[in-house]
Scaffold this active site. Structure first.
Site: not given
Ligand code: F6P
Length: 372
Positions: A15, A95, A121, A143, A145, A147, A189
């Protein structure tokens, strides 16, 4: 200094967030001005690498982008080259094919001596198979986040916190006027960094984070305790990954074809509903969503992105391989990219912000406000 590096690629996966362009600018200008390198930008993340879509990044091309949100290269959180979705089998199951070798060929065909990989990550996980096949990747932790394992901070986080704090401040005034409970669901998240930090910055009365599962009854006690003390409204900062003690995280969408299949969301509406029913106080909820990823980066993120971009390029030129630029204890350092690609850095339960918030009677939904 590394004599063998002449041409590098920049890829930004996952993102977007404020500050990516500032990193692209810092990498490209350092590479061109300090080391005379040629720089190619790979379009739309690893998808662009698979499809061999690249543009030359001259110093002119990266001028004037420091303050721009998003990424001039485009990005993509749907493509992991080592597990590329190629359609469904006859039973309707997705698949996947491993196209790592194809990516290695594209890197070599374009004579790229290294890749600067800007991402979180998931993106570092995508880069890991390339590193293992001998492609030199240097990571930059990105990010909202916050994290990412191995670094104390990622760029983009500060801008998201500024946006979330501004939203919570705005909800404060309308909550006070209407004597309501206002819940704001923020991103992050599985980590509660955005909710915790913007919650503390805005003086939210309740902060709900994934790391501390909550009880609706305890939230209601905190809200009612404020009412009894004459405060006619309450503000709740709620991470999208927050969950009740006896419940699961809530998702708005699960798409097994994606590298990260789960899109969290819905917990803000749930908390609003339950708190409204149990307290009898009018409640409303707001989902902040992708607004947190948009717009111009804050000055802190521009600076961090510039430091990261410069450091990553210098690491490369000093001969580093498979490393990530990180910030630890206020200093630019580097860490093993493969180690940083594993797992997420969650909020520690004894984090100073949690202790400080509890001391001023902020509830995390696990203690009644008056027990803090
Ligand atoms: O990782 C960044 C992030 O914005 C998360 O906070 C959020 O859960 C997710 O991405 C949303 O992803 P998408 O842009 O695919 O909806």
């Amino acid at each position: 200094m590394s004599q063998s590096i002449k041409r590098i690629g920049i890829v930004t996966g996952g993102g977007d967030c404020p500050g990516i362009n500032a990193v692209i600018r810092a990498v490209a200008k350092t590479a061109i001005y300090q080391h005379g390198l040629q720089v190619l930008g790979i379009e739309d993340g690893f998808l662009g690498l698979l499809e061999n879509r690249m543009i030359e990044l001259s110093s002119e091309r990266v001028s004037g982008i420091l303050t721009r949100g998003g990424t001039i290269l485009g990005t993509n959180n749907r493509c992991d080259p080592s597990r590329h979705y190629v359609g469904n089998d006859e039973d309707g199951n997705p698949r996947f094919e491993d196209l790592t070798d194809h990516c290695v060929k594209v890197v070599k065909r374009n004579e790229l001596d290294a890749l600067i990989v800007i991402g979180g990550d998931g993106t570092m996980e995508c880069a890991a198979p390339l590193v293992k096949k001998g492609i030199n990747c240097i990571g930059v932790p990105k990010t909202i986040d916050n994290d990412m394992v191995g670094t104390d901070i990622t760029f983009g986080f500060h801008s998201a916190v500024a946006i979330a704090t501004d939203a919570l401040d705005k909800l404060h005034s309308t909550a006070a006027s209407h004597h309501r409970v206002m819940i704001c669901e923020v991103m992050g998240r599985n980590a509660g960094w955005i909710a915790l930090t913007s919650g503390v910055a805005s003086g939210s009365d309740v902060i709900l984070i994934p790391e501390i599962p909550f009880s609706i009854d305890v939230i209601c006690e905190a809200v009612m305790s404020r009412t009894h003390r004459g405060r006619g409204f309450s503000i709740i900062a709620c991470a999208e990954g927050a969950r009740p003690i006896d419940g699961e995280k809530m998702a708005t969408n699960v798409d097994p074809t994606l590298p990260d299949p789960i899109r969290l969301g819905g917990i803000g509406a749930y908390v609003a509903d339950e708190v409204g029913k149990k307290t009898g106080i009018e409640t409303r909820h707001t989902v902040l969503g992708h607004i947190q990823r948009g717009g111009t980066p804050t000055p802190q993120d521009r600076i961090l992105a510039t430091l990261f971009g410069h450091h990553a390029t210098e690491l490369l030129m000093k001969g580093a391989s498979g490393r990530m630029a990180v910030m630890r204890e206020g200093k630019m350092q580097d860490a093993d990219l493969l180690e940083c690609a594993v797992g997420q850095r969650l909020v520690e339960l004894d984090h100073p912000l949690i202790r400080a918030a509890r001391a001023v009677r902020t509830s995390f939904g696990e203690y009644a406000a008056n027990e803090a």
